[in-house]
Motif scaffolding. Structure first.
Motif, PDB file in Angstrom:
ATOM      1  N   LYS A  55      79.507  26.388  50.100  1.00 56.59           N
ATOM      2  CA  LYS A  55      80.328  25.194  49.849  1.00 56.59           C
ATOM      3  C   LYS A  55      79.654  23.909  50.336  1.00 56.59           C
ATOM      4  O   LYS A  55      80.235  22.835  50.258  1.00 56.59           O
ATOM      5  CB  LYS A  55      81.682  25.352  50.540  1.00 56.59           C
ATOM      6  CG  LYS A  55      82.611  26.308  49.793  1.00 56.59           C
ATOM      7  CD  LYS A  55      84.065  26.018  50.118  1.00 56.59           C
ATOM      8  CE  LYS A  55      84.984  26.769  49.179  1.00 56.59           C
ATOM      9  NZ  LYS A  55      86.383  26.348  49.328  1.00 56.59           N
TER      10      LYS A  55
ATOM     11  N   PHE B 159      83.311  19.991  59.926  1.00 55.86           N
ATOM     12  CA  PHE B 159      83.153  19.656  58.516  1.00 55.86           C
ATOM     13  C   PHE B 159      84.498  19.939  57.866  1.00 55.86           C
ATOM     14  O   PHE B 159      85.077  20.998  58.086  1.00 55.86           O
ATOM     15  CB  PHE B 159      82.056  20.540  57.915  1.00 55.86           C
ATOM     16  CG  PHE B 159      81.456  20.016  56.641  1.00 55.86           C
ATOM     17  CD1 PHE B 159      80.222  19.371  56.668  1.00 55.86           C
ATOM     18  CD2 PHE B 159      82.094  20.166  55.426  1.00 55.86           C
ATOM     19  CE1 PHE B 159      79.643  18.899  55.495  1.00 55.86           C
ATOM     20  CE2 PHE B 159      81.523  19.694  54.250  1.00 55.86           C
ATOM     21  CZ  PHE B 159      80.285  19.058  54.284  1.00 55.86           C
TER      22      PHE B 159
ATOM     23  N   TYR C  94      75.043  15.934  50.100  1.00 59.76           N
ATOM     24  CA  TYR C  94      76.191  15.252  50.712  1.00 59.76           C
ATOM     25  C   TYR C  94      75.935  13.749  50.786  1.00 59.76           C
ATOM     26  O   TYR C  94      76.799  12.936  50.452  1.00 59.76           O
ATOM     27  CB  TYR C  94      76.429  15.822  52.104  1.00 59.76           C
ATOM     28  CG  TYR C  94      77.539  15.162  52.896  1.00 59.76           C
ATOM     29  CD1 TYR C  94      78.860  15.589  52.769  1.00 59.76           C
ATOM     30  CD2 TYR C  94      77.274  14.125  53.774  1.00 59.76           C
ATOM     31  CE1 TYR C  94      79.884  14.999  53.499  1.00 59.76           C
ATOM     32  CE2 TYR C  94      78.286  13.528  54.513  1.00 59.76           C
ATOM     33  CZ  TYR C  94      79.592  13.968  54.371  1.00 59.76           C
ATOM     34  OH  TYR C  94      80.597  13.377  55.099  1.00 59.76           O
TER      35      TYR C  94
ATOM     36  N   VAL D 267      78.608  23.295  53.572  1.00 64.48           N
ATOM     37  CA  VAL D 267      78.919  22.958  54.967  1.00 64.48           C
ATOM     38  C   VAL D 267      77.635  23.044  55.799  1.00 64.48           C
ATOM     39  O   VAL D 267      77.046  24.112  55.908  1.00 64.48           O
ATOM     40  CB  VAL D 267      79.985  23.932  55.537  1.00 64.48           C
ATOM     41  CG1 VAL D 267      80.215  23.666  57.010  1.00 64.48           C
ATOM     42  CG2 VAL D 267      81.287  23.804  54.739  1.00 64.48           C
TER      43      VAL D 267
ATOM     44  N   GLU E  68      90.395  22.373  54.578  1.00 63.28           N
ATOM     45  CA  GLU E  68      89.492  23.342  55.201  1.00 63.28           C
ATOM     46  C   GLU E  68      88.796  22.680  56.391  1.00 63.28           C
ATOM     47  O   GLU E  68      88.193  21.618  56.250  1.00 63.28           O
ATOM     48  CB  GLU E  68      88.453  23.822  54.186  1.00 63.28           C
ATOM     49  CG  GLU E  68      89.065  24.622  53.045  1.00 63.28           C
ATOM     50  CD  GLU E  68      88.109  24.735  51.859  1.00 63.28           C
ATOM     51  OE1 GLU E  68      86.947  25.136  52.061  1.00 63.28           O
ATOM     52  OE2 GLU E  68      88.531  24.404  50.734  1.00 63.28           O
TER      53      GLU E  68
ATOM     54  N   TYR F  14      86.014  23.397  59.095  1.00 64.68           N
ATOM     55  CA  TYR F  14      84.892  24.236  59.496  1.00 64.68           C
ATOM     56  C   TYR F  14      84.370  23.792  60.860  1.00 64.68           C
ATOM     57  O   TYR F  14      84.222  22.592  61.113  1.00 64.68           O
ATOM     58  CB  TYR F  14      83.756  24.127  58.473  1.00 64.68           C
ATOM     59  CG  TYR F  14      84.121  24.681  57.120  1.00 64.68           C
ATOM     60  CD1 TYR F  14      83.887  26.017  56.807  1.00 64.68           C
ATOM     61  CD2 TYR F  14      84.710  23.878  56.144  1.00 64.68           C
ATOM     62  CE1 TYR F  14      84.233  26.538  55.563  1.00 64.68           C
ATOM     63  CE2 TYR F  14      85.059  24.390  54.904  1.00 64.68           C
ATOM     64  CZ  TYR F  14      84.820  25.721  54.616  1.00 64.68           C
ATOM     65  OH  TYR F  14      85.169  26.228  53.398  1.00 64.68           O
TER      66      TYR F  14
ATOM     67  N   ILE G  97      86.842  19.912  54.230  1.00 61.71           N
ATOM     68  CA  ILE G  97      86.882  19.777  52.771  1.00 61.71           C
ATOM     69  C   ILE G  97      88.345  19.648  52.371  1.00 61.71           C
ATOM     70  O   ILE G  97      89.166  20.494  52.722  1.00 61.71           O
ATOM     71  CB  ILE G  97      86.244  20.984  52.050  1.00 61.71           C
ATOM     72  CG1 ILE G  97      84.763  21.131  52.467  1.00 61.71           C
ATOM     73  CG2 ILE G  97      86.340  20.811  50.533  1.00 61.71           C
ATOM     74  CD1 ILE G  97      84.040  22.311  51.812  1.00 61.71           C
TER      75      ILE G  97
ATOM     76  N   TRP H 136      81.963  15.109  56.834  1.00 59.05           N
ATOM     77  CA  TRP H 136      81.223  15.658  57.976  1.00 59.05           C
ATOM     78  C   TRP H 136      81.421  14.770  59.195  1.00 59.05           C
ATOM     79  O   TRP H 136      81.105  13.586  59.155  1.00 59.05           O
ATOM     80  CB  TRP H 136      79.734  15.735  57.622  1.00 59.05           C
ATOM     81  CG  TRP H 136      78.845  16.042  58.764  1.00 59.05           C
ATOM     82  CD1 TRP H 136      79.034  16.971  59.751  1.00 59.05           C
ATOM     83  CD2 TRP H 136      77.583  15.415  59.055  1.00 59.05           C
ATOM     84  NE1 TRP H 136      77.983  16.976  60.621  1.00 59.05           N
ATOM     85  CE2 TRP H 136      77.078  16.022  60.223  1.00 59.05           C
ATOM     86  CE3 TRP H 136      76.835  14.408  58.436  1.00 59.05           C
ATOM     87  CZ2 TRP H 136      75.850  15.658  60.792  1.00 59.05           C
ATOM     88  CZ3 TRP H 136      75.624  14.045  59.000  1.00 59.05           C
ATOM     89  CH2 TRP H 136      75.142  14.668  60.162  1.00 59.05           C
TER      90      TRP H 136
ATOM     91  N   GLU I 231      86.706  17.502  48.362  1.00 60.90           N
ATOM     92  CA  GLU I 231      85.870  16.411  48.868  1.00 60.90           C
ATOM     93  C   GLU I 231      85.396  16.714  50.294  1.00 60.90           C
ATOM     94  O   GLU I 231      86.215  17.007  51.167  1.00 60.90           O
ATOM     95  CB  GLU I 231      86.662  15.099  48.845  1.00 60.90           C
ATOM     96  CG  GLU I 231      85.859  13.852  49.122  1.00 60.90           C
ATOM     97  CD  GLU I 231      84.924  13.441  47.978  1.00 60.90           C
ATOM     98  OE1 GLU I 231      85.071  13.969  46.861  1.00 60.90           O
ATOM     99  OE2 GLU I 231      84.042  12.599  48.226  1.00 60.90           O
ATOM    100  N   PRO I 232      84.072  16.652  50.556  1.00 59.97           N
ATOM    101  CA  PRO I 232      83.544  17.012  51.870  1.00 59.97           C
ATOM    102  C   PRO I 232      83.443  15.814  52.829  1.00 59.97           C
ATOM    103  O   PRO I 232      83.053  14.717  52.427  1.00 59.97           O
ATOM    104  CB  PRO I 232      82.134  17.514  51.525  1.00 59.97           C
ATOM    105  CG  PRO I 232      81.732  16.706  50.327  1.00 59.97           C
ATOM    106  CD  PRO I 232      83.005  16.366  49.571  1.00 59.97           C
TER     107      PRO I 232
END
Lengths: 200, 200
Positions: free
Chosen positions: B167, B174, A62, B169, B6, B8, B176, B183, B180-181
Motif C-alpha cells: 500500500k 502512516f 508519495y 507505507v 488505517e 500504520y 491512509i 506520513w 489518501e496517504p
C-alpha cells in the motif's frame, strides 16, 4: 525586535518553493524578519548518504503526489517541472552576489526564480536563464553574468552551503529560530508555538 | 459511518508511539474508527534503501532532539529508551494474534507495549517481555507464548507487513484515509482537512 528566523531552502525543492510563498506571512505573524538562505542539497546528500526524494522507492511516489497536494493545501500555485530535480548552483551564486549588493532585490530574485521553475516550467539551471530572470527584477545582467564566472563569487556561495551544513541543515525548507531547528513546512505550526511560548 | 482510517505504526518508532497517544482523539474528532496496523520498518528499509532515522548523519541528531520536543508539544509522556531502535517482530506477532481474537484487547496491548518502551524504558524486543505485558492487559500468557512460535502466526504477521508495503507505507506513523496517504504526525492537520473537505 528579536533576531531573524533563518530560512534555508534549495531552489530545486518543491517544499522550499512552498515555504517561500509562506515565509513573508510567517514573519509578519511572528513579528520577526526572515533571513533567506538558499543552499544546495547535493553536498548535504553526500554527507547524509541520502538522495533526492523522488529517487527513493515508495517515498518518491508519495512525494510526487504530495508536492501538488501540499501546494493546494497552502493555496500556492504549482506545476510540476518537467525537468526535476535540477542543479541550482548558478541560482545560488546569483542570489548571494545580488544579496551582498541589495538584500531586498535578492529576495525578489529568489521569488522570481522559484515562480519560473515551479509555475512556468522554466529550467532555472543554466546561468543564462538565471541572468535573464535576474534582469527581470532589476539586476544588472552584464555585471551578474560576469560575476557568475568569478571564483570569489563561487567561494562566497560555497561558504554559505558549508555554513548551512555546519548548522545541521539537511533538508528544504529548514528554519532555525533562536537556535532551534525545524525541518519542513509541516513544522511551521510547531515553530510558531515555539516562538510564542519561548520554547518548552 | 465512513470507512476506518488505517493507522500504520512500528513498535520501535517514537513518532508511532506519539501517534498512538493521539489516535483515539483523532478518530473522535473525525467521527471515524481507526484500524490499528503495526508493521515493521526493517523490510521497508530494504525496499527503500533507507536506514533508521538516528543512524542517518545530521538527520539523526535532529531526530533525537525532535522525539522529545514533539512528545512535549503533543503533551505525551516520553523517555528515550536506552536500547534504541529495537526489533519488534514478537510485539507484531502478538498484536495480530490477539487482534484475531479480540481487537479491543489488541489495541490495549499496543498501548501497553508502547508505554513500557517509551515511558518505562523496558526493552519490548524479547518474546517473554511481550508475553508479560500482554498478560497485564488480560491476554492468556501461556496461549500467546505457544502461539509466538507457530508458523501460521508468523505468516499472519508477515502478510500484514507485506500488505502495508504494497500500500506504499514507508514510515511510522502512516495514515491512509479514503485511499489518501499521510506520513507523520505533522500531517494530522492536513489529514483532518482532507476528511472534512472530502479532498481538494
Amino acid at each position: 525586535m528579536a533576531g531573524a528566523i533563518e530560512f534555508y531552502f534549495e531552489f530545486s525543492s518543491p517544499y522550499g518553493y512552498i515555504a517561500s510563498c509562506l515565509a513573508d506571512d510567517l514573519g509578519q505573524r511572528l513579528g520577526r524578519d526572515l533571513a533567506w538562505k538558499p543552499f544546495l542539497l547535493g553536498p548535504v546528500f553526500k554527507t547524509t548518504g541520502q538522495a533526492p526524494l523522488v529517487e527513493i522507492p515508495m517515498k518518491g511516489e508519495y512525494s510526487k503526489r504530495d508536492f501538488v497536494r501540499s501546494a493546494r493545501f497552502h493555496g500556492v500555485a504549482y506545476r510540476q517541472p518537467s525537468k526535476f530535480p535540477i542543479g541550482t548552483v548558478a541560482a545560488l551564486r546569483a542570489f548571494y552576489w545580488v544579496h551582498d549588493r541589495d538584500p531586498a532585490q535578492a529576495r525578489a530574485l529568489a521569488k522570481a526564480l522559484y515562480a519560473a521553475y515551479f509555475t512556468n516550467d522554466i529550467d532555472i539551471g543554466p546561468a543564462e536563464t538565471v541572468v535573464g530572470i535576474a534582469s527581470s527584477v532589476g539586476v544588472d545582467a552584464a555585471a551578474l553574468a560576469a560575476a557568475l564566472g568569478d571564483s570569489a563569487v563561487k567561494d562566497r556561495a560555497k561558504s554559505e552551503v558549508d555554513a548551512a551544513i555546519a548548522k545541521g541543515v539537511f533538508g528544504s525548507p529548514f528554519f532555525i529560530v533562536d537556535g532551534e531547528p525545524f525541518w519542513g513546512n509541516d513544522r511551521i505550526p510547531m515553530l510558531e508555538a515555539w516562538v510564542k511560548r519561548g520554547g518548552w
